[in-house]
Scaffold this active site. Structure first.
Site, mmCIF file in Angstrom:
data_model
loop_
_atom_site.group_PDB
_atom_site.id
_atom_site.type_symbol
_atom_site.label_atom_id
_atom_site.label_comp_id
_atom_site.label_asym_id
_atom_site.label_seq_id
_atom_site.Cartn_x
_atom_site.Cartn_y
_atom_site.Cartn_z
ATOM 1 N N TYR A 1 -3.046 -26.215 -18.159
ATOM 2 C CA TYR A 1 -2.034 -26.640 -19.142
ATOM 3 C C TYR A 1 -0.804 -27.246 -18.438
ATOM 4 O O TYR A 1 -0.367 -28.346 -18.791
ATOM 5 C CB TYR A 1 -1.632 -25.433 -19.993
ATOM 6 C CG TYR A 1 -0.657 -25.757 -21.100
ATOM 7 C CD1 TYR A 1 -1.057 -26.495 -22.211
ATOM 8 C CD2 TYR A 1 0.667 -25.346 -21.028
ATOM 9 C CE1 TYR A 1 -0.166 -26.797 -23.228
ATOM 10 C CE2 TYR A 1 1.566 -25.642 -22.046
ATOM 11 C CZ TYR A 1 1.143 -26.361 -23.145
ATOM 12 O OH TYR A 1 2.041 -26.663 -24.153
ATOM 13 N N VAL B 1 -9.036 -37.145 -30.029
ATOM 14 C CA VAL B 1 -8.207 -37.986 -29.143
ATOM 15 C C VAL B 1 -8.908 -38.314 -27.824
ATOM 16 O O VAL B 1 -8.465 -39.193 -27.090
ATOM 17 C CB VAL B 1 -6.833 -37.335 -28.834
ATOM 18 C CG1 VAL B 1 -5.928 -37.353 -30.051
ATOM 19 C CG2 VAL B 1 -6.992 -35.930 -28.275
ATOM 20 N N ALA C 1 -0.589 -28.475 -15.473
ATOM 21 C CA ALA C 1 -0.968 -29.740 -14.817
ATOM 22 C C ALA C 1 -1.048 -30.861 -15.851
ATOM 23 O O ALA C 1 -0.602 -31.988 -15.607
ATOM 24 C CB ALA C 1 -2.298 -29.569 -14.093
ATOM 25 N N SER C 2 -1.605 -30.534 -17.020
ATOM 26 C CA SER C 2 -1.739 -31.578 -18.048
ATOM 27 C C SER C 2 -0.359 -32.045 -18.535
ATOM 28 O O SER C 2 -0.134 -33.227 -18.762
ATOM 29 C CB SER C 2 -2.580 -31.088 -19.234
ATOM 30 O OG SER C 2 -1.875 -30.148 -20.039
ATOM 31 N N LYS C 3 0.577 -31.109 -18.675
ATOM 32 C CA LYS C 3 1.903 -31.482 -19.186
ATOM 33 C C LYS C 3 2.743 -32.197 -18.126
ATOM 34 O O LYS C 3 3.530 -33.087 -18.449
ATOM 35 C CB LYS C 3 2.622 -30.234 -19.722
ATOM 36 C CG LYS C 3 1.946 -29.617 -20.954
ATOM 37 C CD LYS C 3 1.874 -30.596 -22.130
ATOM 38 C CE LYS C 3 1.262 -29.965 -23.362
ATOM 39 N NZ LYS C 3 1.234 -30.855 -24.527
ATOM 40 N N SER D 1 5.939 -30.198 -22.788
ATOM 41 C CA SER D 1 6.230 -28.759 -22.820
ATOM 42 C C SER D 1 7.100 -28.458 -21.614
ATOM 43 O O SER D 1 7.007 -29.152 -20.589
ATOM 44 C CB SER D 1 4.930 -27.971 -22.711
ATOM 45 O OG SER D 1 5.201 -26.630 -22.350
#
Ligand SMILES: NC(=O)c1ccc[n+]([C@@H]2O[C@H](COP(=O)([O-])OP(=O)(O)OC[C@H]3O[C@@H](n4cnc5c(N)ncnc54)[C@H](O)[C@@H]3O)[C@@H](O)[C@H]2O)c1
Length: 262
Positions: free
Chosen positions: A160, A68, A162-164, A147
């Site tokens: 994680y 991706v 921060a990404s979500k 999430s």
């Protein structure tokens, strides 16, 4: 005798792209929609998982190995899908990773890896899919799997979370930008979901904080994806739907606050 009218599945012939469909939530979603008569293209980096799917299903399935993080690989997958099935109706972006690492110990590469797969990959995939849906003039649904971590901190999950959080905002802005084209964009925010990758002691401790007392099964997340992409959902967009057994509703599991409470 009165015959009961058989209702055709909402998803008969619908064309889905599912990233991260070789495992976990994505895989449950592949099985779920194939069982409803949909056509499903699976894009995943895990060739072994894709091969298992190919052995299981002889029709209505396309598998595409790819990353991706690579815009050209996503574009190629969508080219193949459109050539085979003449378009796309639903995207489920489930590709993601959730390694643990404290921020002070984290190398820049690890930060980039999580952000690139969980967030940049979603941007690249949603952008390409949205362009095609707009050209088709047929509307559509985009569902991102975020999430509860988008709003709930946990030690070791700086990259994680921060990404979500980024993925949630990407979802909301996309919903605004695509509204005029009849494309609805929503996110499912699972709490804890059964996964081979999770440490059993983490699952046990975490489960005590969940009103329903257990992690979700991946199939419970795919059920929610069905709900928001079905023909019953004509008015919900830009929303973040918690599928978390009540986890995000408050502070479950506390004793009484008042000394005099009986
Ligand atoms: N399991 C949980 O408790 C939980 C909770 C909340 C949110 N989520 C989110 O749900 C999503 C799916 O998680 P899961 O539990 O099914 O995990 P999983 O590891 O079973 O599935 C993730 C899939 O993504 C694929 N993938 C990873 N990197 C990729 C890349 N670069 N390109 C293409 N595919 C790639 C993997 O090969 C795998 O098949 C993730 O985004 C995760 O953050 C999971």
């Amino acid at each position: 005798m009165k015959e009961v009218a058989k209702q055709l599945s909402d998803f008969e012939g619908k064309r889905l792209l599912i990233t991260g469909g070789a495992s976990g939530i994505g895989l449950a979603t592949v099985n779920h929609f194939l069982s409803k008569g949909a056509k499903v293209a699976v894009f995943d980096i895990n060739q072994e998982g894709l091969t298992k799917l190919e052995n299981q299903y002889q029709q209505d399935l396309l598998t595409m190995e790819g990353d991706v993080r690579r815009a050209n690989e996503i574009a190629r997958a969508l080219d193949i899908m459109v050539e085979e099935w003449d378009g796309i109706d639903i995207l489920v972006y489930s590709a993601g990773i959730f390694p643990d690492m404290r921020i002070i110990d984290m190398e820049e590469e690890e930060w980039d890896r999580v952000l690139d797969i969980n967030l940049k990959g979603a941007f690249l995939t949603c952008r390409n899919v949205a362009q095609r849906m707009i050209a088709q003039r047929s509307g559509g649904h985009i569902v991102t799997i975020s999430s509860g971590s988008y709003q709930s901190a946990r030690i070791g999950s700086g990259h994680y979370c921060a990404s979500k959080a980024g993925l949630v905002m990407l979802t909301k802005v996309l919903a605004f930008e695509l509204a005029d084209y009849g494309i609805q964009v929503n996110s499912i925010a699972p709490g804890l979901v059964e996964s081979e990758l999770l440490d059993p002691s983490y699952v046990q401790t975490f489960s005590k904080r969940i009103p329903l007392g257990r992690p979700a099964k991946p199939t419970e997340v795919s059920g929610a994806i069905e709900m928001i992409t079905s023909s019953l959902n004509t008015y919900m967009t830009g929303q973040i739907i918690p599928i978390d057994g009540g986890l995000s509703s408050g502070h479950y599991g506390l004793p009484n606050s008042n000394k005099q409470a009986r």
